[in-house]
Design a protein around this motif. Sequence first.
Motif, PDB file in Angstrom:
ATOM      1  N   GLY A  42      53.365  57.227  64.773  1.00 30.99           N
ATOM      2  CA  GLY A  42      52.821  56.806  63.539  1.00 30.99           C
ATOM      3  C   GLY A  42      51.192  56.721  63.521  1.00 30.99           C
ATOM      4  N   LEU A  43      50.531  57.609  64.476  1.00 26.67           N
ATOM      5  CA  LEU A  43      48.983  57.613  64.228  1.00 26.67           C
ATOM      6  C   LEU A  43      49.221  58.868  63.386  1.00 26.67           C
ATOM      7  CD1 LEU A  43      47.679  58.259  67.678  1.00 26.67           C
ATOM      8  CD2 LEU A  43      47.309  56.081  66.665  1.00 26.67           C
ATOM      9  N   ILE A  44      48.001  58.292  62.479  1.00 27.20           N
ATOM     10  CA  ILE A  44      47.652  59.677  61.684  1.00 27.20           C
ATOM     11  C   ILE A  44      46.691  60.517  61.699  1.00 27.20           C
ATOM     12  CG2 ILE A  44      46.645  59.761  58.851  1.00 27.20           C
ATOM     13  CD1 ILE A  44      47.857  56.948  58.533  1.00 27.20           C
ATOM     14  N   GLU A  45      46.760  62.081  62.179  1.00 27.73           N
ATOM     15  CA  GLU A  45      45.545  62.759  63.162  1.00 27.73           C
ATOM     16  C   GLU A  45      46.391  64.137  62.153  1.00 27.73           C
ATOM     17  OE1 GLU A  45      43.013  63.998  63.404  1.00 27.73           O
ATOM     18  OE2 GLU A  45      42.649  61.669  64.461  1.00 27.73           O
ATOM     19  N   SER A  46      45.193  64.658  62.639  1.00 27.97           N
ATOM     20  CA  SER A  46      45.647  66.368  61.933  1.00 27.97           C
ATOM     21  C   SER A  46      45.013  67.135  63.248  1.00 27.97           C
ATOM     22  CB  SER A  46      44.314  66.586  60.821  1.00 27.97           C
ATOM     23  OG  SER A  46      42.976  66.636  61.302  1.00 27.97           O
ATOM     24  N   PRO A  47      45.757  69.175  63.066  1.00 30.24           N
ATOM     25  CA  PRO A  47      45.647  69.175  63.776  1.00 30.24           C
ATOM     26  C   PRO A  47      43.939  69.807  63.587  1.00 30.24           C
ATOM     27  CG  PRO A  47      46.934  70.357  62.303  1.00 30.24           C
ATOM     28  CD  PRO A  47      46.121  68.692  61.966  1.00 30.24           C
ATOM     29  N   LEU A  48      43.486  71.202  64.519  1.00 26.68           N
ATOM     30  CA  LEU A  48      42.674  71.439  64.925  1.00 26.68           C
ATOM     31  C   LEU A  48      42.922  72.359  65.517  1.00 26.68           C
ATOM     32  CD1 LEU A  48      39.112  71.247  65.081  1.00 26.68           C
ATOM     33  CD2 LEU A  48      39.875  71.094  67.812  1.00 26.68           C
ATOM     34  N   ALA A  49      42.184  73.919  64.154  1.00 25.66           N
ATOM     35  CA  ALA A  49      43.505  74.966  64.307  1.00 25.66           C
ATOM     36  C   ALA A  49      41.963  75.859  64.536  1.00 25.66           C
ATOM     37  CB  ALA A  49      44.113  75.005  63.137  1.00 25.66           C
ATOM     38  N   GLU A  87      32.240  89.041  56.852  1.00 22.88           N
ATOM     39  CA  GLU A  87      32.657  90.576  55.663  1.00 22.88           C
ATOM     40  C   GLU A  87      32.191  90.295  54.010  1.00 22.88           C
ATOM     41  OE1 GLU A  87      35.649  92.404  57.920  1.00 22.88           O
ATOM     42  OE2 GLU A  87      36.761  91.859  55.712  1.00 22.88           O
ATOM     43  N   THR A  88      32.295  89.462  53.670  1.00 23.61           N
ATOM     44  CA  THR A  88      31.952  88.710  52.443  1.00 23.61           C
ATOM     45  C   THR A  88      31.021  88.194  51.769  1.00 23.61           C
ATOM     46  OG1 THR A  88      34.823  87.755  52.315  1.00 23.61           O
ATOM     47  CG2 THR A  88      33.044  87.290  50.412  1.00 23.61           C
ATOM     48  N   TYR A  89      30.441  87.880  52.954  1.00 24.33           N
ATOM     49  CA  TYR A  89      29.174  87.541  52.630  1.00 24.33           C
ATOM     50  C   TYR A  89      27.783  87.926  52.898  1.00 24.33           C
ATOM     51  CZ  TYR A  89      32.189  84.092  49.655  1.00 24.33           C
ATOM     52  OH  TYR A  89      33.323  83.334  48.757  1.00 24.33           O
ATOM     53  N   GLY A  90      28.600  89.042  54.281  1.00 27.90           N
ATOM     54  CA  GLY A  90      27.070  89.790  55.124  1.00 27.90           C
ATOM     55  C   GLY A  90      26.491  88.747  55.745  1.00 27.90           C
ATOM     56  N   CYS A  91      27.430  87.507  55.706  1.00 25.78           N
ATOM     57  CA  CYS A  91      27.266  86.144  57.500  1.00 25.78           C
ATOM     58  C   CYS A  91      27.152  86.886  58.661  1.00 25.78           C
ATOM     59  CB  CYS A  91      26.973  84.716  56.430  1.00 25.78           C
ATOM     60  SG  CYS A  91      28.616  84.931  56.349  1.00 25.78           S
ATOM     61  N   ARG A  92      26.454  85.562  59.347  1.00 27.97           N
ATOM     62  CA  ARG A  92      27.042  85.784  61.084  1.00 27.97           C
ATOM     63  C   ARG A  92      27.796  85.029  61.566  1.00 27.97           C
ATOM     64  NH1 ARG A  92      24.652  86.475  65.545  1.00 27.97           N
ATOM     65  NH2 ARG A  92      22.414  86.644  64.890  1.00 27.97           N
ATOM     66  N   ILE A  93      28.549  84.380  61.271  1.00 27.93           N
ATOM     67  CA  ILE A  93      29.003  83.261  62.334  1.00 27.93           C
ATOM     68  C   ILE A  93      29.466  83.464  63.463  1.00 27.93           C
ATOM     69  CG2 ILE A  93      30.623  81.592  61.836  1.00 27.93           C
ATOM     70  CD1 ILE A  93      31.364  82.706  58.930  1.00 27.93           C
ATOM     71  N   PRO A  94      28.597  82.865  63.985  1.00 29.69           N
ATOM     72  CA  PRO A  94      29.168  83.458  65.833  1.00 29.69           C
ATOM     73  C   PRO A  94      29.755  82.163  66.434  1.00 29.69           C
ATOM     74  CG  PRO A  94      26.484  81.726  65.932  1.00 29.69           C
ATOM     75  CD  PRO A  94      27.120  82.699  64.594  1.00 29.69           C
ATOM     76  N   GLY A  95      30.434  82.531  67.557  1.00 29.50           N
ATOM     77  CA  GLY A  95      31.367  81.205  68.553  1.00 29.50           C
ATOM     78  C   GLY A  95      32.849  81.523  67.733  1.00 29.50           C
ATOM     79  N   ARG A  96      33.288  80.406  68.083  1.00 31.99           N
ATOM     80  CA  ARG A  96      34.751  80.275  67.318  1.00 31.99           C
ATOM     81  C   ARG A  96      34.433  79.302  66.453  1.00 31.99           C
ATOM     82  NH1 ARG A  96      37.647  77.849  73.090  1.00 31.99           N
ATOM     83  NH2 ARG A  96      39.214  78.293  71.416  1.00 31.99           N
ATOM     84  N   LEU A  97      35.323  80.043  64.992  1.00 26.58           N
ATOM     85  CA  LEU A  97      35.336  78.608  64.728  1.00 26.58           C
ATOM     86  C   LEU A  97      36.220  78.062  64.018  1.00 26.58           C
ATOM     87  CD1 LEU A  97      33.998  77.800  61.680  1.00 26.58           C
ATOM     88  CD2 LEU A  97      34.632  80.292  59.843  1.00 26.58           C
ATOM     89  N   LEU A  98      36.312  76.758  64.366  1.00 30.53           N
ATOM     90  CA  LEU A  98      38.003  76.368  63.425  1.00 30.53           C
ATOM     91  C   LEU A  98      37.573  75.205  62.523  1.00 30.53           C
ATOM     92  CD1 LEU A  98      37.764  74.380  67.200  1.00 30.53           C
ATOM     93  CD2 LEU A  98      38.279  76.820  66.549  1.00 30.53           C
ATOM     94  N   LEU A  99      39.212  74.916  62.140  1.00 34.02           N
ATOM     95  CA  LEU A  99      38.988  73.832  60.894  1.00 34.02           C
ATOM     96  C   LEU A  99      39.763  72.832  61.577  1.00 34.02           C
ATOM     97  CD1 LEU A  99      39.473  74.403  57.738  1.00 34.02           C
ATOM     98  CD2 LEU A  99      41.180  74.712  57.350  1.00 34.02           C
ATOM     99  N   LYS A 100      38.827  71.531  61.230  1.00 36.27           N
ATOM    100  CA  LYS A 100      39.641  70.388  61.338  1.00 36.27           C
ATOM    101  C   LYS A 100      40.643  70.037  60.310  1.00 36.27           C
ATOM    102  CE  LYS A 100      40.426  66.346  63.216  1.00 36.27           C
ATOM    103  NZ  LYS A 100      41.546  66.596  64.158  1.00 36.27           N
ATOM    104  N   MET A 101      41.958  70.162  60.451  1.00 39.36           N
ATOM    105  CA  MET A 101      42.618  69.806  59.333  1.00 39.36           C
ATOM    106  C   MET A 101      43.254  68.155  58.312  1.00 39.36           C
ATOM    107  SD  MET A 101      45.294  73.130  60.029  1.00 39.36           S
ATOM    108  CE  MET A 101      45.787  73.207  58.368  1.00 39.36           C
ATOM    109  N   ASP A 102      41.930  67.412  58.236  1.00 45.16           N
ATOM    110  CA  ASP A 102      42.599  66.184  57.586  1.00 45.16           C
ATOM    111  C   ASP A 102      43.029  67.005  56.060  1.00 45.16           C
ATOM    112  OD1 ASP A 102      41.505  64.901  59.609  1.00 45.16           O
ATOM    113  OD2 ASP A 102      39.620  64.307  59.274  1.00 45.16           O
ATOM    114  N   SER A 103      42.788  68.111  55.503  1.00 44.50           N
ATOM    115  CA  SER A 103      43.239  68.346  54.559  1.00 44.50           C
ATOM    116  C   SER A 103      44.471  67.570  54.563  1.00 44.50           C
ATOM    117  CB  SER A 103      42.985  69.757  53.856  1.00 44.50           C
ATOM    118  OG  SER A 103      43.387  70.453  55.647  1.00 44.50           O
TER     119      SER A 103
END
Length: 444
Positions: A74-81, A92-108
């Motif tokens: 009954g709690l409304i919560e989303s995954p962190l992926a 690759e696509t934008y020639g940018c650098r993204i250091p560390g770990r990229l996560l998606l908080k899926m409130d979507s």
Amino acid sequence: MDVQKYLEENPVIKKIAAKEETAWINPYLLASDMTDAMCQLVVSDADIEDAGERLKRFASFIRTAFPETEETGGLIESPLAEIPAMQKKLEETYGCRIPGRLLLKMDSHLAIAGSIKARGGIYEVLKHAEDLALAAGKLHVEDDYTKLAEPDMRAFFAQYTVQVGSTGNLGLSIGIMSAALGFKVKVHMSADARQWKKDLLRSKGVEVIEYEDDYSKAVAEGRKNSDLDPMSYFVDDEKSVNLFLGYAVAAKRLKKQLDEMQITVDENHPLIVYIPAGVGGAPGGVAYGLKRIFKDHVHCFFTEPVMCPSVLLGVATQRFEEANVHDFGISGMTEADGLACASPSGFVTRIMTNQLSGEFTVADAKLYDYLRLLNDTEQIRIEPSSCAAFAGPCGLLHYEDSLGYCESHGLTEETLGQSVQIAWATGGRLVPEEIWDDYLEKHL
Ligand SMILES: *Cc1c(COP(=O)(O)O)cnc(C)c1O
């Protein structure tokens, strides 16, 4: 507003008015020990704790009314992926650098409302329902709240109306939860609102009133309409503290998820968060909650479309709700329907003035590119507004100003390598299949 003055004095505002993608670093950001006392006066840790407790009380009702929440009790919560394939593809696509770990908080993918509005919007409806029922002696905080699903409680709530102005998703969350409790509901929709959102609401018995104008007008009309009726309650997205509290609860829950993933946040392991902003309430509440917990170790950036950077202008000019993108020659018309708010929340732009690290703006065409990249690399679908979040990780080490921010805030090569960056996905789950086909093919 003396727009000319801002354009002359602030090169970033000049870029914003030219609708160029850019980074804006907030000169009003303060270290957390400077803001702590003030925060406790305005929205305290105890207030956020109280909101979290209220959501727990309602969990049994939510579980009964929305079986999709069975899994989370009954709690409304989303995954962190983790999204390593997307991270690589963005680089690759934008020639940018993204250091560390990229996560998606899926409130979507949040239950019930399919967007971040399932936090604030639903919270405010529950709070209102509880206030009414407690005052009438029909409920006590020790009760099992499943009783709220009983016919006599529904009849009680049916005397009352809930109203809201919305670009779409807030209307969905308020409409669906209010209808589930038995309230009459009116949603005032701006011209930006997508047709499928209106259709979905009507299918739930919600009255949808459409306006030719933008979001501010829908809110003003809704507020006026509601004020005329003593049995009506208006959810005020431009001012509501309750909405803000509902969003802020996300922070403690995120902390728990990070703990479970054994992710530490401290001086050497910074957390960098990017959240799409419309009127500012959702990203503001979440970011505020995060700052309360992680203090200076979390860096909160908002992202907005180049066609509607209202929160940025509200904070950068310190004119708050008086700022309006139209005054800067920006139309406010964007594919990011959920972010199409020409003026920001006065409450949020003020309370975030000393806590926001900055903003990244994004061109509409990129939203669909990000949408496709995420779909292709991770098989995750999020709506265009949501995709604005990716302007953050792509932009951080790209712009001179944000590089400057990193330098002055201990975000070195080493700490960034150990960092976690979170793109906050804000909506998507309720998008109908045929609309996804459109989105996936759309090129601007
Ligand atoms: C509402 C919304 C936002 C932003 O929330 P605000 O409170 O308007 O700033 C972001 N993304 C999506 C998909 C939304 O629906």
